[in-house]
Enzyme design. Structure first.
Site, PDB file in Angstrom:
ATOM      1  N   MET A   1       0.832  -1.201   0.000  1.00 17.36           N
ATOM      2  CA  MET A   1       0.000   0.000   0.000  1.00 17.36           C
ATOM      3  C   MET A   1       0.867   1.252   0.000  1.00 17.36           C
ATOM      4  O   MET A   1       2.073   1.185   0.194  1.00 17.36           O
ATOM      5  CB  MET A   1      -0.921  -0.005   1.219  1.00 17.36           C
ATOM      6  CG  MET A   1      -2.057  -0.999   1.143  1.00 17.36           C
ATOM      7  SD  MET A   1      -3.246  -0.746   2.460  1.00 17.36           S
ATOM      8  CE  MET A   1      -4.365  -2.098   2.130  1.00 17.36           C
ATOM      9  N   CYS A   2       0.239   2.372  -0.195  1.00 16.26           N
ATOM     10  CA  CYS A   2       0.929   3.664  -0.228  1.00 16.26           C
ATOM     11  C   CYS A   2       1.278   4.110   1.193  1.00 16.26           C
ATOM     12  O   CYS A   2       0.901   3.476   2.169  1.00 16.26           O
ATOM     13  CB  CYS A   2       0.034   4.707  -0.892  1.00 16.26           C
ATOM     14  SG  CYS A   2      -0.656   4.167  -2.466  1.00 16.26           S
TER      15      CYS A   2
END
Length: 254
Positions: A1-2
């Protein structure tokens, strides 16, 4: 994920130290190699730097790191793409106008069934779930508040309620700011720390870098930093619980 990074301060402050740690996670100490961006507020305006290249080797990132832009509100993002291709229009933060103010947003997570989020006024430029969610969020705020309310804190509290609905579709960690307030909404992973006098030293986890904040600040400075994961290994960070939000104004928790 970011991963997300935000700052809220009571005086214009540079974010070079924290930004240096985040950049390393963009393709070096972390897998977030699908672009990065950062937005700085200056008065009613904001300046944004974005690059679909990994932040750890981005020439634009090196420029930003070396140029200490001072701001009271900053949000930044490094991307590990899962919805939409790697390109400039899909790179966070995203910004739209509302009541004559620039509203900026960045999202960490992944949503399912997000295409049923219908928007009327705001339209996404790219094709990510993140940008569509931002447009939907602003559409709902605009409908509830056709004119700018006198109490902007109420707008951000309403935004947190809307974020609860988006969280039902998946992981939705968010930073949202108008340049005065900074809202941090946690779906599963978000931390914050407020630095104030007496200031001390801090050491980055992802880079060989130590700063003595006492030498960089005045006794009246208040600076809050928000990050997906703590950026330093010798400070006490606060974890936001899933489904909770924290609102900051000029460095202070509201």
């Amino acid at each position: 994920m970011c991963e997300l990074l935000g700052m809220s301060a009571n005086v214009p402050t540079d974010i070079c130290f924290s930004f240096s740690g985040l950049l390393e996670r963009g393709g070096n100490t972390g897998p977030h190699k699908d672009g990065w961006g950062i937005t700085f507020y200056e008065g009613k305006g904001c300046r944004t730097f974005k690059d679909p290249e990994p932040s750890c080797r981005s020439e634009i990132a090196k420029l930003v790191k070396a140029y200490p832009i001072k701001s009271v509100s900053v949000i930044s993002h490094i991307r590990q793409g899962n919805r939409g291709r790697t390109c400039l229009e899909n790179t966070h933060p995203f910004t739209r106008e509302l009541w004559g103010r620039e509203i900026s947003y960045a999202h960490n997570g992944q949503l399912s069934n997000y295409k049923d989020l219908k928007t009327e006024y705001y339209k996404p430029v790219g094709n990510t779930d993140s940008e569509l969610a931002f447009c939907w969020l602003l559409d709902n705020i605009r409908q509830k508040y056709p004119k700018k309310p006198s109490n902007m804190a109420s707008v951000f509290r309403y935004a947190a309620k809307l974020a609860d609905q988006l969280r039902e579709k998946g992981v939705f960690n968010m930073l949202l700011t108008d340049g005065v307030f900074v809202l941090a909404y946690c779906s599963n992973n978000l931390h914050w720390i407020t630095r104030r006098a007496p200031f001390g030293k801090a050491t980055l986890i992802d880079a060989d870098m130590v700063v003595d904040f006492q030498k960089e600040t005045t006794p009246n400075d208040i600076v809050t930093v928000i990050a997906t994961r703590p950026l330093t290994n010798d400070e006490q960070w606060n974890k936001i619980e899933p489904g909770e939000s924290v609102l900051f104004k000029l460095g202070e928790k509201v």
